[in-house]
Write a protein that holds these residues in place. Sequence first.
Motif, PDB file in Angstrom:
ATOM      1  N   GLN B  48     -13.854  -7.924   4.323  1.00 52.03           N
ATOM      2  CA  GLN B  48     -14.455  -7.463   3.078  1.00 52.03           C
ATOM      3  C   GLN B  48     -15.503  -8.473   2.613  1.00 52.03           C
ATOM      4  O   GLN B  48     -16.537  -8.092   2.059  1.00 52.03           O
ATOM      5  CB  GLN B  48     -13.363  -7.288   2.019  1.00 52.03           C
ATOM      6  CG  GLN B  48     -13.853  -6.674   0.719  1.00 52.03           C
ATOM      7  CD  GLN B  48     -14.314  -5.244   0.883  1.00 52.03           C
ATOM      8  OE1 GLN B  48     -13.663  -4.432   1.534  1.00 52.03           O
ATOM      9  NE2 GLN B  48     -15.476  -4.915   0.326  1.00 52.03           N
ATOM     10  N   ASP B  52     -19.310  -7.498   1.585  1.00 46.84           N
ATOM     11  CA  ASP B  52     -19.967  -7.827   0.319  1.00 46.84           C
ATOM     12  C   ASP B  52     -21.070  -8.863   0.511  1.00 46.84           C
ATOM     13  O   ASP B  52     -22.065  -8.875  -0.211  1.00 46.84           O
ATOM     14  CB  ASP B  52     -18.923  -8.350  -0.677  1.00 46.84           C
ATOM     15  CG  ASP B  52     -17.886  -7.301  -1.033  1.00 46.84           C
ATOM     16  OD1 ASP B  52     -18.233  -6.093  -1.039  1.00 46.84           O
ATOM     17  OD2 ASP B  52     -16.722  -7.653  -1.276  1.00 46.84           O
ATOM     18  N   GLY B  53     -20.884  -9.701   1.522  1.00 50.88           N
ATOM     19  CA  GLY B  53     -21.830 -10.804   1.713  1.00 50.88           C
ATOM     20  C   GLY B  53     -23.199 -10.378   2.204  1.00 50.88           C
ATOM     21  O   GLY B  53     -24.179 -11.114   2.010  1.00 50.88           O
ATOM     22  N   VAL B  55     -24.868  -7.723   1.235  1.00 53.56           N
ATOM     23  CA  VAL B  55     -25.597  -6.856   0.295  1.00 53.56           C
ATOM     24  C   VAL B  55     -26.889  -7.524  -0.181  1.00 53.56           C
ATOM     25  O   VAL B  55     -27.970  -6.929  -0.116  1.00 53.56           O
ATOM     26  CB  VAL B  55     -24.713  -6.458  -0.894  1.00 53.56           C
ATOM     27  CG1 VAL B  55     -25.507  -5.589  -1.858  1.00 53.56           C
ATOM     28  CG2 VAL B  55     -23.464  -5.721  -0.404  1.00 53.56           C
ATOM     29  N   GLN B  56     -26.783  -8.751  -0.632  1.00 51.64           N
ATOM     30  CA  GLN B  56     -27.994  -9.410  -1.136  1.00 51.64           C
ATOM     31  C   GLN B  56     -29.063  -9.556  -0.051  1.00 51.64           C
ATOM     32  O   GLN B  56     -30.218  -9.172  -0.268  1.00 51.64           O
ATOM     33  CB  GLN B  56     -27.645 -10.770  -1.757  1.00 51.64           C
ATOM     34  CG  GLN B  56     -26.664 -10.692  -2.920  1.00 51.64           C
ATOM     35  CD  GLN B  56     -27.043  -9.638  -3.962  1.00 51.64           C
ATOM     36  OE1 GLN B  56     -28.175  -9.618  -4.439  1.00 51.64           O
ATOM     37  NE2 GLN B  56     -26.118  -8.737  -4.265  1.00 51.64           N
TER      38      GLN B  56
ATOM     39  N   GLY F  53     -23.736  -8.568  -6.630  1.00 44.36           N
ATOM     40  CA  GLY F  53     -24.297  -9.913  -6.647  1.00 44.36           C
ATOM     41  C   GLY F  53     -23.327 -10.992  -7.093  1.00 44.36           C
ATOM     42  O   GLY F  53     -23.509 -12.169  -6.767  1.00 44.36           O
ATOM     43  N   VAL F  55     -20.140 -11.171  -6.308  1.00 45.25           N
ATOM     44  CA  VAL F  55     -18.978 -11.334  -5.413  1.00 45.25           C
ATOM     45  C   VAL F  55     -18.947 -12.721  -4.782  1.00 45.25           C
ATOM     46  O   VAL F  55     -17.932 -13.434  -4.858  1.00 45.25           O
ATOM     47  CB  VAL F  55     -18.946 -10.249  -4.327  1.00 45.25           C
ATOM     48  CG1 VAL F  55     -17.746 -10.461  -3.415  1.00 45.25           C
ATOM     49  CG2 VAL F  55     -18.912  -8.853  -4.946  1.00 45.25           C
ATOM     50  N   GLN F  56     -20.055 -13.143  -4.208  1.00 43.42           N
ATOM     51  CA  GLN F  56     -20.049 -14.461  -3.566  1.00 43.42           C
ATOM     52  C   GLN F  56     -19.771 -15.589  -4.552  1.00 43.42           C
ATOM     53  O   GLN F  56     -18.883 -16.421  -4.317  1.00 43.42           O
ATOM     54  CB  GLN F  56     -21.369 -14.700  -2.812  1.00 43.42           C
ATOM     55  CG  GLN F  56     -21.666 -13.663  -1.730  1.00 43.42           C
ATOM     56  CD  GLN F  56     -20.513 -13.418  -0.785  1.00 43.42           C
ATOM     57  OE1 GLN F  56     -19.951 -14.349  -0.221  1.00 43.42           O
ATOM     58  NE2 GLN F  56     -20.113 -12.157  -0.627  1.00 43.42           N
ATOM     59  N   GLY F  81     -15.811  -7.305  -6.478  1.00 38.19           N
ATOM     60  CA  GLY F  81     -15.213  -8.234  -5.525  1.00 38.19           C
ATOM     61  C   GLY F  81     -13.698  -8.223  -5.476  1.00 38.19           C
ATOM     62  O   GLY F  81     -13.099  -9.124  -4.877  1.00 38.19           O
TER      63      GLY F  81
END
Lengths: 226, 226, 226, 226, 226, 226
Positions: B48, B52-53, B55-56, F53, F55-56, F81
């Motif tokens: 996961q 999510d990582g 996306v940016q 944005g 999440v990280q 997240g």
Amino acid sequence: MTIHIINPNSSAHVTAHMAEAIAPIAAMSPVALACHTLSEGPPGIETQAHVDGVVQPLLAFSDTLKDEASAFVVACFSDPGLAAMREAHDVPVLGIAESAYMQAMLMGQRFGILSLGRASIQRHIRYLGALGISDRLAADLPLGLGVLELADEERTLERLSEVGTTLRDRFGADVLITGCAGMAQYRARLENMTGLPVVDPCQAAAAAAIGQVMLSACNNKREKRV
Amino acid sequence: MTIHIINPNSSAHVTAHMAEAIAPIAAMSPVALACHTLSEGPPGIETQAHVDGVVQPLLAFSDTLKDEASAFVVACFSDPGLAAMREAHDVPVLGIAESAYMQAMLMGQRFGILSLGRASIQRHIRYLGALGISDRLAADLPLGLGVLELADEERTLERLSEVGTTLRDRFGADVLITGCAGMAQYRARLENMTGLPVVDPCQAAAAAAIGQVMLSACNNKREKRV
Amino acid sequence: MTIHIINPNSSAHVTAHMAEAIAPIAAMSPVALACHTLSEGPPGIETQAHVDGVVQPLLAFSDTLKDEASAFVVACFSDPGLAAMREAHDVPVLGIAESAYMQAMLMGQRFGILSLGRASIQRHIRYLGALGISDRLAADLPLGLGVLELADEERTLERLSEVGTTLRDRFGADVLITGCAGMAQYRARLENMTGLPVVDPCQAAAAAAIGQVMLSACNNKREKRV
Amino acid sequence: MTIHIINPNSSAHVTAHMAEAIAPIAAMSPVALACHTLSEGPPGIETQAHVDGVVQPLLAFSDTLKDEASAFVVACFSDPGLAAMREAHDVPVLGIAESAYMQAMLMGQRFGILSLGRASIQRHIRYLGALGISDRLAADLPLGLGVLELADEERTLERLSEVGTTLRDRFGADVLITGCAGMAQYRARLENMTGLPVVDPCQAAAAAAIGQVMLSACNNKREKRV
Amino acid sequence: MTIHIINPNSSAHVTAHMAEAIAPIAAMSPVALACHTLSEGPPGIETQAHVDGVVQPLLAFSDTLKDEASAFVVACFSDPGLAAMREAHDVPVLGIAESAYMQAMLMGQRFGILSLGRASIQRHIRYLGALGISDRLAADLPLGLGVLELADEERTLERLSEVGTTLRDRFGADVLITGCAGMAQYRARLENMTGLPVVDPCQAAAAAAIGQVMLSACNNKREKRV
Amino acid sequence: MTIHIINPNSSAHVTAHMAEAIAPIAAMSPVALACHTLSEGPPGIETQAHVDGVVQPLLAFSDTLKDEASAFVVACFSDPGLAAMREAHDVPVLGIAESAYMQAMLMGQRFGILSLGRASIQRHIRYLGALGISDRLAADLPLGLGVLELADEERTLERLSEVGTTLRDRFGADVLITGCAGMAQYRARLENMTGLPVVDPCQAAAAAAIGQVMLSACNNKREKRV
């Protein structure tokens, strides 16, 4: 090879509107698109008897086009005979209602349907259940207009605006579908009136059919039903 | 104008496989298709955090392609950043998982998913629920293979056959989806082994993207989100 | 007045089995029940084309019985033309599949369907979705038998036992439905083999039709569709 | 043998209304129908404590009727004790709510419920979920009337008209259910006011019970629960 | 003030097991927890009649504890009388089944239930439907053990391992629930045998009840039902 | 050990409001609760890009708190997240939206959501689908207010009253959720204006987190994901 779009009602002017609606798509398409009128069909498909009654003529007519067909589109929002057509043909067969629902699902979370009359809504609800996508429906509301009344632009736009706004504000629709094959001329104006994207079923199906033909190119047996 | 297909992992060979898989589609397409590798991505998207990582970086990279883009495809079966990409771009954005589901819904009543490992299945189930199409799922079963093991043809085909047959016979799947971006080379063989149509997510998304571009031709504001 | 039960296939022996199956019900019924064979139908209804093809003959034939009909039953597990029949007639119209599902819902929490072949299962799943009762289905499994093979008692009982037991033990079915109009002679034995109640669709529909006729007695306009 | 219809509240006049409502059915029925008042019940069943409180007396009373019973009907729209009654008896047991829902599902695609007060709606929604038929509900709206106020015809008809019209026009109901055992006298007028078919739960259950008795004739072990 | 946990069966040793199971929670809790045995209950709650039969005694007994109660827990996996208890009390009332489902939903995507016998599964399925969470169920399978057999550790662990593994591998469960109030002593071992988190309903409800009491501190009227 | 509640937006005053909202819970809690502001976050989380944005930074910040954390709460109603946080941490991780939904499900049958703007509703609908609890939603309506406008008490209360009443009367909501982290100060007044219980997501999550920590005490490996 050609994508054959068959209007199962016998009204040639409806077929003409379809051809006009998909012209921009046909202009880009690598495969020819041809619109046909099913002469054996009723002037308009309004009852369940109409829906069931056009299946045999559809099968017979499509059979005559079979050898030069790369795909078929059944161009009535009740998707008459779709399962039988898929059973009969090895090439992709699309219905404009199913295609419109799929397209709307790409453009929003909950679609609203603007149906001509109350009678067709029961059919739509059953069909959405059969497709397993009922949760994506915001609401399906009747315009209270007959097919012929669609010629009255002022009245039609007034009702489209009222119903479209209700679907957006009361039922949370974020995309709209005109639940009839012959309303493409109103699509852009309905988008402007509501600020929501509007799906014209014939355009959605024509575009989807081209995609299916391209996929078939990856594997001719791909569309073979089990 | 071009349809940009972005592989959000950094493995160029995966991107090469995609390009090969969609070659028959690209050959017919009226609009150019270009496959890209997201250099900032991980070698494979397995967690996961990976999903999510990316996306940016996806948003940033797609922004550089924006001016010449007629559509984007996010080419990872977790559809990372799809909602954010749609928010950011006025042109159509497709995810390969969503596209594969839609394609499978046109080809059968209940689709079976062959996933690499157990870990991704939770994500798929959540996503099918978010799409409101859970009722169309027959089952989602793990192959128990890592991305690298896909290179072992014998082992992979054995597992595809076992799992595909189980999906068909025990769970009633009438269409299959390979739940990973890099399995197109096995599609035809899986169809032969099971007698079921098999959807390759990248091919499904490429074809869908072309359809979306054609629809946009009917109305450039069409894809505008509300 | 009479409840007309129409077998839409042209096999008189199937109609004879139906008449036998509902004899105990007819013996108690305050209203006459008559079984008819649709001569225009195919010997058996196995394809979607068959399903759609019998609708017009069904409408035509039922129209000749209209004046003396207190209700109609369409006696094929695909419920061909049910919506059109309801649209055409003011008296109650029952389908044996819908009636079987309703009956099973009174007798257990999740029903299992024993279908002849794989092909009909897609139709059943779509129909359950259209009826909004998919959550009540445990599973629908194929017997892998053709209509003619039902004459082979030994083979049929063996498969009924295997599939019925699987529906009970693996899928948690607590009531079973024989997914075909001509299996009433096996009902009691399947109940004994599995310990589960088994619904015969024709019996369920005949009983339901009598109930509908009695309700109509409370208000003749009751069945009027909107 | 007799079909015993038990009103679980202690108001004999409610029982009298039921007997009147089902008189046309009883007149046609091959098996006797008898209406009973549960003396241990509360005057009206309005709270969850009432619902749960009548189960034991119901079981005890029905036990005294067991030997001459061909079926039982629990005549309260909350279907109190239905599962326990089915567990206790080998003959068919019907609840008027479940029967009304099944009947409405034969008469339309989405039913609307007219409930007396807001408090019962939570129970109905939970029950529809337990039955797996929530998708068939258009809406469940309160009349805002107490049981006693039902005697005020003018006020009751006014509210029935308002709520019935709202269910039809705003929520798309195509069939209505009066969510209470004692409203049969208003059924025909509600149909006239709305143009929709209206299901009276007691009539629906009485008719269904007769059907169940006839099915039992096909196999006395049929209703045996597993 | 105290959280009163009521075991609605009359077996004090079951209550003792509960107290043991929640001891680690009670040790941390800012509010006292007390376990009670409902002397009027049956030795075990196995039938629907048992479920319905304990509601009145539960209401009566809880009423005697009312003045010093900050919350109630009904400690039977059928959640008997939960709705009536909530109607009767202003403080939070938890059922161990509902609490277990909510807990499992926080720990995985699809939960598997290990039920003692087949009979209770129908009840669970209905209840999950009433709660609107059926989609989160992987499967509910019977251990085929009676309450007394739970004392046989070897046999119980063998069945827990078989059924737990089946739920995980065939049905895709990623979290398990022991569908009975008296199995806490097996929870850790079932986790080790399957590698999945396992929810003990009593522990889940005790923890949830403490949370509810704390929420009540934000607003004493908070739990007031409408 | 501490329960760390992280506000993923960078507005310290929002974090301050949260701390105030959960103060009554913290006062009773056996474990410390600490509220944090994610300095890398945007002032408010309004777009999908914002959601993805943070999440990280969330993962990075929570990693610094890991050693002294008994649980984490992500305090934004989009639950950004959440899946990645659960993957990263062995201790329980809660989202305020998921917690609010679970809490509302304990307090009523159908919850209504009061969202700030239309844009977030699509996200909520997708999330409810992913959680498999869409059937518990009455409706999700926009207040039409920006985060800053929440400071205008008069305007906010007016809209809360309008929307809350509509959710109750038109859509049948029996419990309400304020769909934003910063509205706790209006909760009691909204309850008084509507007569319905109102869930504040931060309070619900704080209470749930304490329950999770207590459950962990029963088995430290309990929260380990598979």
